[in-house]
Scaffold this active site. Structure first.
Site, PDB file in Angstrom:
ATOM      1  CG  ASP A 142      -2.644 -23.389  19.407  1.00 43.52           C
ATOM      2  OD1 ASP A 142      -2.871 -24.081  20.420  1.00 43.52           O
ATOM      3  OD2 ASP A 142      -3.423 -22.507  19.002  1.00 43.52           O
TER       4      ASP A 142
ATOM      5  CG  HIS B  66     -12.395 -25.492  18.375  1.00 44.61           C
ATOM      6  ND1 HIS B  66     -13.004 -24.252  18.322  1.00 44.61           N
ATOM      7  CD2 HIS B  66     -11.189 -25.337  17.745  1.00 44.61           C
ATOM      8  CE1 HIS B  66     -12.208 -23.382  17.701  1.00 44.61           C
ATOM      9  NE2 HIS B  66     -11.108 -24.029  17.340  1.00 44.61           N
TER      10      HIS B  66
ATOM     11  CD  GLU C 254      -8.589 -20.125  18.880  1.00 40.67           C
ATOM     12  OE1 GLU C 254      -9.313 -20.468  17.918  1.00 40.67           O
ATOM     13  OE2 GLU C 254      -7.390 -20.434  18.957  1.00 40.67           O
TER      14      GLU C 254
ATOM     15  CD  GLU D 195      -5.537 -22.815  22.159  1.00 39.01           C
ATOM     16  OE1 GLU D 195      -4.527 -23.546  22.261  1.00 39.01           O
ATOM     17  OE2 GLU D 195      -5.815 -22.176  21.124  1.00 39.01           O
TER      18      GLU D 195
ATOM     19  CG  ASP E  19      -4.231 -19.021  19.918  1.00 38.05           C
ATOM     20  OD1 ASP E  19      -3.520 -18.048  19.628  1.00 38.05           O
ATOM     21  OD2 ASP E  19      -4.552 -19.900  19.090  1.00 38.05           O
TER      22      ASP E  19
ATOM     23  NE  ARG F   3     -11.872 -16.913  16.135  1.00 39.60           N
ATOM     24  CZ  ARG F   3     -11.186 -17.989  16.511  1.00 39.60           C
ATOM     25  NH1 ARG F   3     -10.274 -18.528  15.704  1.00 39.60           N
ATOM     26  NH2 ARG F   3     -11.379 -18.518  17.694  1.00 39.60           N
TER      27      ARG F   3
ATOM     28  CD  GLN G 266      -7.949 -18.263  12.545  1.00 33.95           C
ATOM     29  OE1 GLN G 266      -8.309 -17.587  13.507  1.00 33.95           O
ATOM     30  NE2 GLN G 266      -8.011 -19.579  12.553  1.00 33.95           N
TER      31      GLN G 266
ATOM     32  CE  LYS H   6      -5.467 -18.994  15.510  1.00 36.73           C
ATOM     33  NZ  LYS H   6      -6.487 -19.407  16.494  1.00 36.73           N
TER      34      LYS H   6
ATOM     35  CB  THR I 247      -0.195 -16.378  22.734  1.00 35.21           C
ATOM     36  OG1 THR I 247      -0.270 -16.322  21.306  1.00 35.21           O
ATOM     37  CG2 THR I 247      -0.808 -17.674  23.228  1.00 35.21           C
TER      38      THR I 247
ATOM     39  CD  GLU J 162     -16.226 -23.608  19.026  1.00 36.01           C
ATOM     40  OE1 GLU J 162     -16.766 -24.697  19.228  1.00 36.01           O
ATOM     41  OE2 GLU J 162     -15.114 -23.298  19.505  1.00 36.01           O
TER      42      GLU J 162
HETATM   43 CA   LIG Z   1      -5.650 -21.932  18.974  1.00 35.87          CA
HETATM   44 MG   LIG Z   2      -2.162 -16.111  19.790  1.00 34.88          MG
END
Ligand SMILES: [Ca+2]
Ligand SMILES: [Mg+2]
Ligand SMILES: [Ca+2]
Ligand SMILES: [Mg+2]
Ligand code: NI
Lengths: 420, 420
Positions: free
Chosen positions: B130, B137, B203, B205, B237, B241, B244, B257, B261, B368
Site C-alpha cells: 500500500d 492526504h 480509505e 483507494e 483499505d 485509527r 493504528q 489495517k 481490505t 480527514e
Molecule cells: Ca491505505
Molecule cells: Mg486494510
C-alpha cells in the site's frame, strides 16, 4: 544419553532421532521437490515412506500430504498429525526396528545422503510478518536514533510491535544476496543519494512457521496459540540501514528489507524443542488479558553468527545470542497478530525480530555491534562496520541436550555486488 | 459515440464494449470458479469462449489460462496476450459479428446474467503493498498529527512511500467486515484501552494489479513499468485509527489495517483506461533518474464514496475524488518497488494510498472528513465521525467517455459488530 538409530549419528550432529526436522528437497536436480526429515547425515524421503504405506496412523494413513512440493498440507493437519508422524518416524529409524533397517532396497530409495540433495523453501509462504521482540535490540536501536531518555517507545511494553514483510523475496539458505540499490538517508539537509547500499547488515532472527490457520474475524486465544505453530527456523532479515533510515517514517521499513530474507532449510518442531523450553522473562507492566499466558515459555536455543570475509577461507564468530532473550513469546506474537481478526494461513512466517542479548558480544546485527558504524568489528585479520561484497554470513543454532544436540543446521548467504 | 454490441448496453452502463473488465465468478454456487468479462448486464464466461476455440490468436490459442480459478496465468502472459484477448472479445461481442450473436446454444452457455453470478477474488495475491501517494492526504494527516509546519515528512517528495500490507485478509466487494478489537491509543499518560475500535474508517483507494513479474535482483525500468500492470480495481483499505495510532511507531501500520481490505470484482485494464489518461502533476523537486518518466501519466477516474447508515435504506455521498490527484504515478510506484531488486509476481496488488483531492468535499477518508473526529459528517438525517456497526460503505468509479462510460462497478462492505 540420546535415542539410538540404526543409522550412525555422531553425538555432535544437529540431527539425531530427538530432532527430526522437516524440509523439502530434490534428491537429484531433475527430480520433483518432496518433503524429508534430516537424520544424521541423511535425508529421509517422506514421499517414499508414505508410498511404502509406513504412515499407518489415523491422521496420515490416507493423506497425500507427503506427495507435495511443500509442507503446507502437512502443516494444515495440525498437532495430532505432527505427533503421529514424529512417533512413526522415531520408531522407523530406531536401532531396534527392522522395517527400514533390514530392507536394503527401501533404505536405498528412502535415505539420501545429505550432501547430495538440493534443499528448497520448505513452505509456500502466504504472508510474512516480522516482530521486534528483543528488548535489548529495541533499546539499542532507540539509544542510537533517539537517545537514552526515550530509547524504547511507550507502546513497546504493551504489545509485540511488528510489520508486514515481503513474502516474495524469502529465499533458502545458500542463495546469494545482491546488494540493493536505493535512496540513502542524506546527512543534514543535503538531498538523498542514490546507489548501492552503504550500510548492508544482517539481522539474527528466528521465525515461527504457522500450522493450522484461523478464519478471518476469529482470533486465536493466546493459550491455544502453540497448537497453531508447527516449528521454528533460523532467519536472516538482511537490512540496508541507509535505505531503511530514509524511508521508514511514517509507514515502516519497506525497500530496506524487501530485497531478500534468508531462512534455514530445516523446520525444527515445537515437539523437538519441548525439552529446551524455559521460563520467559517477567513482563512489567503485566500484559493485557488477551496476551496473558497461563505459562509463558521461551526456548533455550544457542545462536551464533559467523562472517567469512570476502576472499578468505575462514569464518569468524561475530556474535552469540540465545532465543530465550525474547521479551514477547512466539505464542503472544501469534495471539496479538489475530486479535483484530486477521487470518493466518498454514505456512505463514512470523519472524521474532533481531535477537540481541544483554552482553556486548550478544548483539544480533552489525548496526548494534558497530554502533551504527562508529566502531569496527574485528574478523580475524580484518574488520567490518557493515557487510562488504563477497562477505558470507552464516547463522547456526542448537539446543544442548544430555548426550545429544537438537540443531537447526545453518542459514547462510553471500553478498554479491550491486548491478552497475 | 460508443462501439456497438449485439447485446443491449445502456449508455449509463459501466461495462460497454470499450471496457471489458476481467473478473472471476461462479455461474451457480455449485460451479467451479472461472474468468469472465463484464458486458452490459452480462458476464461472458471465458472458459466457454476458450473451450469453443474462439481465442484463436497466437498467444492464447493453446493456453489454458481461462480454465483457471483465477486470472494469474493470464496476467503472467503479458500485454501481447491481453491485447489479443481484447481484440478477440471486442469482435466477438460486436453487433456485426455473427459467431456468438447467431448461435443461441453458445450464447446461452457463454452469457450469464450479472445478477445471477457470484463474484470472487479475481487473483491469488502473493503480496499486497500500500502506497501513500496523494499529497493532499499526506498533508492533511501530517497537519492533524504534527501540525502545519512539518506536515509532510521530507522523504515524501523524493520517493513513493509505502508499506507491506496483509494479503490474507483481502476480500471481495460485498464481504462483511467485523469491527476489529485491539489496543487503542490512550490519552495522555493513561494505559492503552482494549476493545472494539472506536475509530473505524474507510480509505478510498485504487490498486494496480501486477502482470508479468520480475526476477529477484532485477529492477523494472520506470519506462517499462506499464507493461507489468494489467489493470486497476477499487480498493477500500479499512482502517482502525485508534489501533493504528498506538501501534505504528516505529514499524508502521499493522493490526490497524490487517483485519480486512476490500477490492472491487472487476479489473479494468490499462488498455480500456488509455483514452482517459492525462498528465500527472509536475514533481518538484524533480525525481531521481530511476523515477523520471519520459511521459508521466495519470488517469481521469471519477471516484465517489457513499455510506448507507445502519438501519436506513438510502445511501448518501460523503466524498467525490479523482485518481488524477495522485502525485506519484502507478508506474513510478512499481519502479520504486523493484529498484532494490525486490521481485513482483503476477497478481500482486499495489494500492495507491488514500486518494484525497484538494477540496474539502474530495477527502478520501473519515479521518480527514471529520478532522479526526472533531466535526460531524452529515448523512441525510444523521451524521458520523467514524463508522458505526451496520453502516455500509460503497465506492464507485468511472471514466466519462464520449457517449459511453468505462466504469469499475462498485466496491462495498458492511460493518458488523465486534465479537463479544
Ligand atoms: Ca491505505
Ligand atoms: Mg486494510
Ligand atoms: Ca527484522
Ligand atoms: Mg529481509
Ligand atoms: Ni510497515
Amino acid at each position: 544419553m540420546g535415542l539410538k538409530s540404526f543409522l550412525d549419528v555422531h553425538p555432535d550432529s544437529h540431527f539425531p532421532l530427538e530432532n527430526l526436522p522437516y524440509g523439502v528437497f530434490k534428491p537429484e536436480p531433475s527430480c520433483s521437490a518432496r518433503p524429508g526429515v534430516a537424520i544424521g547425515n541423511y535425508v529421509l524421503d517422506l514421499s517414499v515412506v508414505s508410498s511404502a504405506g509406513l504412515f499407518d496412523g489415523p491422521a496420515l494413513k490416507n493423506s497425500d500430504c507427503f506427495n507435495q512440493p511443500n509442507l503446507n498440507k502437512f502443516l494444515e493437519l495440525g498437532r495430532p498429525a505432527w505427533k503421529e508422524a514424529r512417533s512413526t518416524l522415531q520408531k522407523l529409524l530406531s536401532a531396534t526396528e527392522p522395517t527400514l533397517r533390514d530392507n536394503a532396497t527401501l533404505r536405498a530409495k528412502a535415505l539420501v545422503p545429505m550432501d547430495k540433495v538440493q534443499m528448497l523453501l520448505p513452505i509456500a509462504i502466504g504472508d510474512y510478518t516480522d516482530f521486534f521482540s528483543s528488548m535489548y535490540h529495541a533499546r539499542n536501536c532507540g539509544i542510537m536514533f533517539r537517545g537514552p531518555e526515550n530509547a524504547i517507545n511507550p507502546n513497546w511494553f504493551h504489545l509485540p510491535i511488528a510489520y508486514h514483510g515481503r513474502a516474495s523475496s524469502i529465499v533458502i539458505s545458500g542463495t546469494d544476496i545482491i546488494r540493493p540499490r536505493g535512496q540513502g538517508h542524506p546527512s543534514g539537509n543535503s538531498p538523498p543519494y542514490f546507489g548501492p547500499s552503504r550500510k548492508l547488515d544482517f539481522e539474527l532472527e528466528m521465525a515461527a512457521v504457522v500450522g493450522p490457520g484461523n478464519e478471518l474475524g476469529k482470533p486465536i486465544d493466546v493459550n491455544e496459540a502453540a497448537d497453531h505453530i508447527f516449528g521454528v527456523v533460523l532467519m536472516n532479515d538482511w537490512s540496508a540501514r541507509d535505505i531503511q533510515a530514509w524511508e521508514y517514517v511514517p509507514l515502516g521499513p519497506f525497500l530496506g528489507k524487501s530485497f531478500g530474507t534468508t531462512i534455514s532449510p530445516w523446520i525444527v518442531t515445537l515437539d523437538a524443542l519441548e525439552p529446551f523450553s524455559c521460563e520467559a522473562p517477567k513482563q512489567e507492566p503485566p500484559s493485557l488479558p488477551y496476551l496473558a499466558e497461563k505459562t509463558s515459555r521461551n526456548y533455550d536455543i544457542n545462536l551464533e553468527v559467523s562472517i567469512r570475509p570476502a576472499g578468505q577461507g575462514d569464518s569468524h564468530v561475530v556474535t552469540k545470542s540465545n532465543f530465550k532473550h525474547l521479551y514477547w513469546t512466539i505464542t503472544q506474537q501469534l495471539a496479538h497478530h489475530t486479535i483484530n481478526g486477521c487470518n493466518l494461513r498454514p505456512g505463514d512466517l512470523l519472524g521474532t525480530g533481531t535477537i540481541s542479548g544483554p552482553e556486548p558480544d550478544s548483539l544480533g546485527c552489525l548496526l548494534e555491534l558497530s554502533w551504527n558504524g562508529t566502531k569496527s568489528v574485528t574478523l580475524g585479520g580484518t574488520s567490518r562496520k557493515f557487510l562488504e561484497d563477497g562477505d558470507e554470513v552464516i547463522f547456526s543454532g542448537f539446543c544442548k541436550g544430555n548426550g545429544y544436540i537438537v540443531g537447526f543446521g545453518s542459514c547462510s548467504g553471500k553478498i554479491l555486488p550491486s548491478l552497475p
